[in-house]
Scaffold this motif. Structure first.
Motif, PDB file in Angstrom:
ATOM      1  N   GLY A   1      -4.121   9.963   4.626  1.00 30.71           N
ATOM      2  CA  GLY A   1      -2.895   9.524   5.272  1.00 30.71           C
ATOM      3  C   GLY A   1      -1.680  10.201   4.674  1.00 30.71           C
ATOM      4  O   GLY A   1      -0.758  10.597   5.395  1.00 30.71           O
ATOM      5  N   TRP A   2      -1.677  10.350   3.338  1.00 28.47           N
ATOM      6  CA  TRP A   2      -0.553  11.022   2.693  1.00 28.47           C
ATOM      7  C   TRP A   2      -0.546  12.503   3.046  1.00 28.47           C
ATOM      8  O   TRP A   2       0.524  13.086   3.284  1.00 28.47           O
ATOM      9  N   LEU A   3      -1.697  13.127   3.099  1.00 26.69           N
ATOM     10  CA  LEU A   3      -1.758  14.543   3.460  1.00 26.69           C
ATOM     11  C   LEU A   3      -1.258  14.770   4.884  1.00 26.69           C
ATOM     12  O   LEU A   3      -0.555  15.749   5.157  1.00 26.69           O
ATOM     13  N   ALA A   4      -1.606  13.851   5.786  1.00 31.25           N
ATOM     14  CA  ALA A   4      -1.110  13.969   7.161  1.00 31.25           C
ATOM     15  C   ALA A   4       0.404  13.818   7.194  1.00 31.25           C
ATOM     16  O   ALA A   4       1.096  14.553   7.910  1.00 31.25           O
ATOM     17  N   PHE A   5       0.925  12.896   6.403  1.00 28.69           N
ATOM     18  CA  PHE A   5       2.369  12.726   6.318  1.00 28.69           C
ATOM     19  C   PHE A   5       3.026  14.009   5.805  1.00 28.69           C
ATOM     20  O   PHE A   5       4.051  14.451   6.330  1.00 28.69           O
TER      21      PHE A   5
ATOM     22  N   VAL B   1      -1.390  10.946  15.918  1.00 28.94           N
ATOM     23  CA  VAL B   1      -2.152  11.938  15.150  1.00 28.94           C
ATOM     24  C   VAL B   1      -1.875  11.770  13.656  1.00 28.94           C
ATOM     25  O   VAL B   1      -2.786  11.822  12.824  1.00 28.94           O
ATOM     26  N   GLU B   2      -0.619  11.555  13.316  1.00 30.59           N
ATOM     27  CA  GLU B   2      -0.231  11.422  11.915  1.00 30.59           C
ATOM     28  C   GLU B   2      -0.891  10.220  11.241  1.00 30.59           C
ATOM     29  O   GLU B   2      -1.345  10.308  10.096  1.00 30.59           O
ATOM     30  N   ILE B   3      -0.945   9.075  11.944  1.00 33.99           N
ATOM     31  CA  ILE B   3      -1.470   7.866  11.307  1.00 33.99           C
ATOM     32  C   ILE B   3      -2.979   7.701  11.491  1.00 33.99           C
ATOM     33  O   ILE B   3      -3.563   6.762  10.950  1.00 33.99           O
ATOM     34  N   PHE B   4      -3.622   8.618  12.227  1.00 32.01           N
ATOM     35  CA  PHE B   4      -5.068   8.506  12.472  1.00 32.01           C
ATOM     36  C   PHE B   4      -5.867   8.373  11.171  1.00 32.01           C
ATOM     37  O   PHE B   4      -6.719   7.482  11.066  1.00 32.01           O
ATOM     38  N   PRO B   5      -5.656   9.214  10.162  1.00 32.42           N
ATOM     39  CA  PRO B   5      -6.460   9.065   8.931  1.00 32.42           C
ATOM     40  C   PRO B   5      -6.240   7.720   8.243  1.00 32.42           C
ATOM     41  O   PRO B   5      -7.171   7.169   7.650  1.00 32.42           O
ATOM     42  N   LEU B   6      -5.032   7.202   8.314  1.00 37.76           N
ATOM     43  CA  LEU B   6      -4.717   5.947   7.631  1.00 37.76           C
ATOM     44  C   LEU B   6      -5.320   4.753   8.358  1.00 37.76           C
ATOM     45  O   LEU B   6      -5.854   3.827   7.730  1.00 37.76           O
TER      46      LEU B   6
ATOM     47  N   GLY C   1       0.793  -1.228   0.000  1.00 33.66           N
ATOM     48  CA  GLY C   1       0.000   0.000   0.000  1.00 33.66           C
ATOM     49  C   GLY C   1       0.821   1.272   0.000  1.00 33.66           C
ATOM     50  O   GLY C   1       0.277   2.358   0.220  1.00 33.66           O
ATOM     51  N   GLY C   2       2.135   1.172  -0.225  1.00 26.47           N
ATOM     52  CA  GLY C   2       2.959   2.373  -0.301  1.00 26.47           C
ATOM     53  C   GLY C   2       3.748   2.639   0.969  1.00 26.47           C
ATOM     54  O   GLY C   2       3.643   1.924   1.967  1.00 26.47           O
ATOM     55  N   ARG C   3       4.520   3.693   0.928  1.00 24.68           N
ATOM     56  CA  ARG C   3       5.438   3.991   2.028  1.00 24.68           C
ATOM     57  C   ARG C   3       4.729   4.377   3.322  1.00 24.68           C
ATOM     58  O   ARG C   3       5.321   4.288   4.399  1.00 24.68           O
ATOM     59  N   ARG C   4       3.494   4.792   3.254  1.00 26.44           N
ATOM     60  CA  ARG C   4       2.786   5.167   4.490  1.00 26.44           C
ATOM     61  C   ARG C   4       2.493   3.950   5.370  1.00 26.44           C
ATOM     62  O   ARG C   4       2.152   4.088   6.530  1.00 26.44           O
TER      63      ARG C   4
END
Length: 316
Positions: A281-285, A267-272, A233-236
């Motif tokens: 998830g990418w926008l949060a990253f 907080v960063e991984i919450f959307p993912l 699913g990518g680097r995230r």
């Protein structure tokens, strides 16, 4: 019925050093006693002979990718088919285990119906055959204290989980970077507790080079690593031990401490994880790591536009 089935797919036993450290590892697993059973999966050179020598069950058939590397879902399914233990554990074949491995699995399984256990290792140079008689663990701990080094918490060399977990996995390649990090991500996405047992489970990785890999390159530089990341699913989805929800220490099982670093990571991984949105998830990253996001976006754009640039007519 045993509590725990340990399964692995060793490297070929052709290199003398690799052969030695893998035998050391397997003998340490056998020293854990009747609570565990061991499965060797694959048909690498020398595996069948070592299985007979040590009296370990050997399963030769396993699906592989185009490079000939065993696939994670095939390994996991073979372990399920050929065992009855309530718990399974995939372990890299150069890892020395100690009794704390079984003790930790018992403690967590008594409190959680579904979970993933992971943890850090100690790195140690080992050049000789090890003996696992009386007092071997104390001697090993002393040796590690004097000459070993704690490995960074970037991934894990073992994965303990109930046998019904981790079904229908993508065709990730074993022994290549990315799949171990994806395991942590997947467990979090499923809502399973991820237990960092680094402070409780003592394991030792026997150092080696990369002569057994194509071109002698580290696994993270091989094309299969990029494929693992893509399939996952990518680097995230590259999660680390900081993403564990719980820790197992000598004081027991508890929630992972909420440091500032841990708080902002959640907080960063919450959307993912909770919204299950890769775009968010990418926008949060990008919000938390703008410089890294810029270079990733630039590299992606260069890859996408390369075919078009090749086809574009030259002026004049």
């Amino acid at each position: 019925m045993t509590l725990l089935t340990l399964f692995t797919t060793p490297k070929p036993f052709t290199d003398p050093h690799i052969a030695r450290i893998q035998r050391n590892a397997l003998r340490s697993w056998q020293a854990l006693g009747t609570e565990v059973e061991i499965l060797l999966i694959g048909d690498e050179v020398g595996m069948a002979e070592v299985a007979r020598e040590l009296g370990i069950r050997h399963i030769s058939e396993v699906a592989r990718n185009a490079y000939g590397t065993p696939l994670i879902p095939a390994l996991f399914e073979q372990a399920r088919r050929n065992s009855t233990s309530p718990l399974l554990a995939y372990i890299n074949a150069d890892i020395i285990l100690t009794p704390s491995f079984v003790e930790g699995a018992q403690l967590v399984s008594q409190k959680m119906p579904r979970f993933l256990m992971v943890g850090q290792r100690w790195d140690l140079d080992v050049q000789e055959d090890l003996l696992f008689g009386l007092g071997w663990e104390a001697e090993l701990r002393q040796r590690v204290q004097e000459r070993g080094r704690r490995h960074p918490p970037r991934g894990s060399d073992y994965f303990i989980f109930p046998r019904d977990c981790f079904r229908n996995l993508p065709p990730l390649a074993v022994g290549r970077a990315g799949w171990d990090n994806w395991m942590i991500y997947y467990a979090r996405r499923q809502g399973w507790p991820v237990v960092d047992a680094s402070s409780f489970i003592f394991i030792v990785h026997q150092n080696h080079d990369y002569r057994h890999l194509p071109g002698g390159q580290p696994h993270y530089r091989l094309p299969e690593t990029d494929e693992n990341v893509r399939l996952g699913g990518g680097r995230r989805t590259i999660f680390n031990l900081i993403d564990a929800t719980h820790v197992l220490t000598m004081d027991g099982l508890r929630r992972a401490p909420l440091s500032w670093l841990k708080f902002w990571r959640e907080v960063e991984i919450f959307p993912l994880i909770y919204l299950r949105s890769r775009a968010l998830g990418w926008l949060a990253f990008a919000l938390f790591h703008p410089r890294k996001a810029y270079y990733e976006a630039y590299a992606w754009l260069a890859t996408v536009t390369r075919p078009w640039r090749k086809r574009a007519p030259k002026n004049g």
